[in-house]
Write a protein that holds these residues in place. Structure first.
Motif, PDB file in Angstrom:
ATOM      1  N   ILE A 156      -8.650   0.504  -4.996  1.00  9.27           N
ATOM      2  CA  ILE A 156      -8.391   1.486  -3.951  1.00  9.27           C
ATOM      3  C   ILE A 156      -6.979   2.018  -4.136  1.00  9.27           C
ATOM      4  O   ILE A 156      -6.030   1.248  -4.295  1.00  9.27           O
ATOM      5  CB  ILE A 156      -8.549   0.882  -2.542  1.00  9.27           C
TER       6      ILE A 156
ATOM      7  N   ILE B 108      -3.374   0.224  -3.660  1.00 12.19           N
ATOM      8  CA  ILE B 108      -3.244  -0.681  -2.513  1.00 12.19           C
ATOM      9  C   ILE B 108      -4.253  -1.829  -2.590  1.00 12.19           C
ATOM     10  O   ILE B 108      -4.173  -2.774  -1.816  1.00 12.19           O
ATOM     11  CB  ILE B 108      -3.404   0.086  -1.196  1.00 12.19           C
ATOM     12  N   TYR B 109      -5.217  -1.732  -3.493  1.00 14.14           N
ATOM     13  CA  TYR B 109      -6.072  -2.875  -3.816  1.00 14.14           C
ATOM     14  C   TYR B 109      -6.617  -2.679  -5.224  1.00 14.14           C
ATOM     15  O   TYR B 109      -7.185  -1.631  -5.508  1.00 14.14           O
ATOM     16  CB  TYR B 109      -7.250  -3.028  -2.847  1.00 14.14           C
TER      17      TYR B 109
ATOM     18  N   ILE C  63     -12.994   0.804   3.935  1.00 15.34           N
ATOM     19  CA  ILE C  63     -13.022  -0.632   3.647  1.00 15.34           C
ATOM     20  C   ILE C  63     -14.442  -1.178   3.754  1.00 15.34           C
ATOM     21  O   ILE C  63     -14.894  -1.959   2.908  1.00 15.34           O
ATOM     22  CB  ILE C  63     -12.061  -1.379   4.578  1.00 15.34           C
TER      23      ILE C  63
ATOM     24  N   VAL D 296     -10.074  -7.932   0.581  1.00 16.98           N
ATOM     25  CA  VAL D 296     -10.046  -6.478   0.467  1.00 16.98           C
ATOM     26  C   VAL D 296      -9.456  -5.854   1.727  1.00 16.98           C
ATOM     27  O   VAL D 296      -8.593  -4.963   1.663  1.00 16.98           O
ATOM     28  CB  VAL D 296     -11.468  -5.933   0.204  1.00 16.98           C
ATOM     29  N   GLU D 297      -9.889  -6.308   2.878  1.00 15.40           N
ATOM     30  CA  GLU D 297      -9.429  -5.722   4.131  1.00 15.40           C
ATOM     31  C   GLU D 297      -7.951  -5.984   4.368  1.00 15.40           C
ATOM     32  O   GLU D 297      -7.175  -5.055   4.666  1.00 15.40           O
ATOM     33  CB  GLU D 297     -10.256  -6.290   5.295  1.00 15.40           C
TER      34      GLU D 297
ATOM     35  N   THR E 223      -5.523  -7.034   2.237  1.00 14.23           N
ATOM     36  CA  THR E 223      -4.643  -6.490   1.201  1.00 14.23           C
ATOM     37  C   THR E 223      -4.499  -4.976   1.340  1.00 14.23           C
ATOM     38  O   THR E 223      -3.398  -4.430   1.240  1.00 14.23           O
ATOM     39  CB  THR E 223      -5.185  -6.841  -0.189  1.00 14.23           C
ATOM     40  N   THR E 224      -5.604  -4.301   1.593  1.00 11.87           N
ATOM     41  CA  THR E 224      -5.565  -2.846   1.723  1.00 11.87           C
ATOM     42  C   THR E 224      -4.721  -2.424   2.915  1.00 11.87           C
ATOM     43  O   THR E 224      -3.862  -1.534   2.808  1.00 11.87           O
ATOM     44  CB  THR E 224      -6.994  -2.292   1.866  1.00 11.87           C
ATOM     45  N   LYS E 225      -4.918  -3.060   4.047  1.00  7.44           N
ATOM     46  CA  LYS E 225      -4.179  -2.669   5.249  1.00  7.44           C
ATOM     47  C   LYS E 225      -2.692  -2.997   5.128  1.00  7.44           C
ATOM     48  O   LYS E 225      -1.839  -2.202   5.554  1.00  7.44           O
ATOM     49  CB  LYS E 225      -4.770  -3.363   6.471  1.00  7.44           C
TER      50      LYS E 225
END
Length: 301
Positions: A69, A80-81, A52, A103-104, A106-108
């Motif tokens: 991502i 996932i993103y 990330i 980004v952080e 949404t990805t997690k």
């Protein structure tokens, strides 16, 4: 093999600027069958945090840069993103830039949902070849929808600790030469084991292959080696390239071989001679025995 298709249209980043745009697609291997994840459970958290931070560094380089991502699992591969559906409404926290927060978070969140949906206890290999194929489809779609005059530089980064299975040999070769034809660079960051097939893909597409010596310094290696664009890498002092292992995998046992037999019709590779090709069912003639020359009789004087 079950794979989720590319992200929906409403989650696809719009390329409206005619300036040069750099698209980075990161494929993160989240298969719980990886040896490093089985031995230490918190390693995945460290890898995700490093990826990330690296992704946000890519976005920070230029306002026009784009990011995607993917999570490669044992049975599925998901984006996932940006995730499917409309982007989430996330407010700025602790003075962090809103785009980095999106980004952080949404990805997690999407990664947590993917890991929670895994119910099978059977350990299988990671679908890396299928994930690269999905990334190529995603890139090609963006290239078709970009405005006239816009230049889109695309590259794929694979971050994995799995072993590259020879059973996916043909799938690997297909995606490698497709990326080469589309001028898409494939980089590989190996976290645990040496990956000979993915090393071939880096050499074919002009990318960089790196086996991280220390997992604790993953972020430093990502920023040092993989953050610069391919045209800039020639001017930097990067790790020297290692010798590429170009051995092929046989179609019968899925093992890398030095010398084998190739079908003249479908180019299938076998480690032992077979009169019938198991791929295209072509029947070959058995090799005739070598003719033995008769010995010359000595003439007695």
């Amino acid at each position: 093999m079950n794979m989720t298709g590319p992200v929906q249209n409403d989650a696809t980043p719009d390329i409206t600027s005619t300036d040069e745009t750099s698209l980075l697609v990161i494929i993160l291997d989240t298969n719980p069958g990886q040896r490093m994840l089985r031995e230490t459970s918190h390693v995945l958290t460290h890898v995700v945090e490093s990826v990330i931070a690296f992704a946000n560094s890519h976005l920070m380089q230029k306002a026009q840069n784009k990011l995607a991502i993917m999570a490669c699992h044992s049975r599925t591969s998901h984006f996932i993103y940006p995730g499917p559906g409309k982007p989430q409404d996330i407010r700025q926290i602790d003075g962090q830039y809103e785009a980095f927060t999106v980004v952080e978070k949404t990805t997690k969140q999407n990664l947590t949902q993917l890991l929670a949906s895994e119910t099978s206890t059977v350990i299988t290999e990671s679908l890396l070849a299928g994930a690269i194929a999905m990334a190529l489809c995603y890139i090609v779609r963006l290239q078709r929808t970009k405005p006239p005059g816009a230049k889109l530089n695309c590259r794929i980064l694979v971050v994995t600790g799995s072993d590259c299975s020879a059973s996916q040999y043909m799938n690997y070769m297909n995606v490698f030469f497709t990326a080469q034809k589309k001028n898409i660079v494939i980089d590989v960051c190996a976290l645990d084991q040496h990956l000979s097939l993915l090393q071939q893909g880096c050499d074919i597409t002009g990318g960089i292959y790196l086996k991280v010596p220390q997992l604790q310094g993953l972020l430093q290696y990502l920023l040092w080696v993989f953050l610069p664009e391919p045209p800039i890498r020639e001017k930097l002092v990067l790790p020297p390239p290692v010798k590429v292992d170009y051995r092929a995998a046989c179609f019968c046992h899925r093992e890398l071989i030095d010398i084998g037999y190739v079908c003249s019709v479908c180019l299938s590779i076998f480690c032992k001679f077979s009169p019938i090709c198991t791929t295209c069912h072509t029947v070959f003639k058995m090799p005739a025995p070598l003719a033995v020359k008769p010995k010359k009789k000595k003439i007695k004087l």
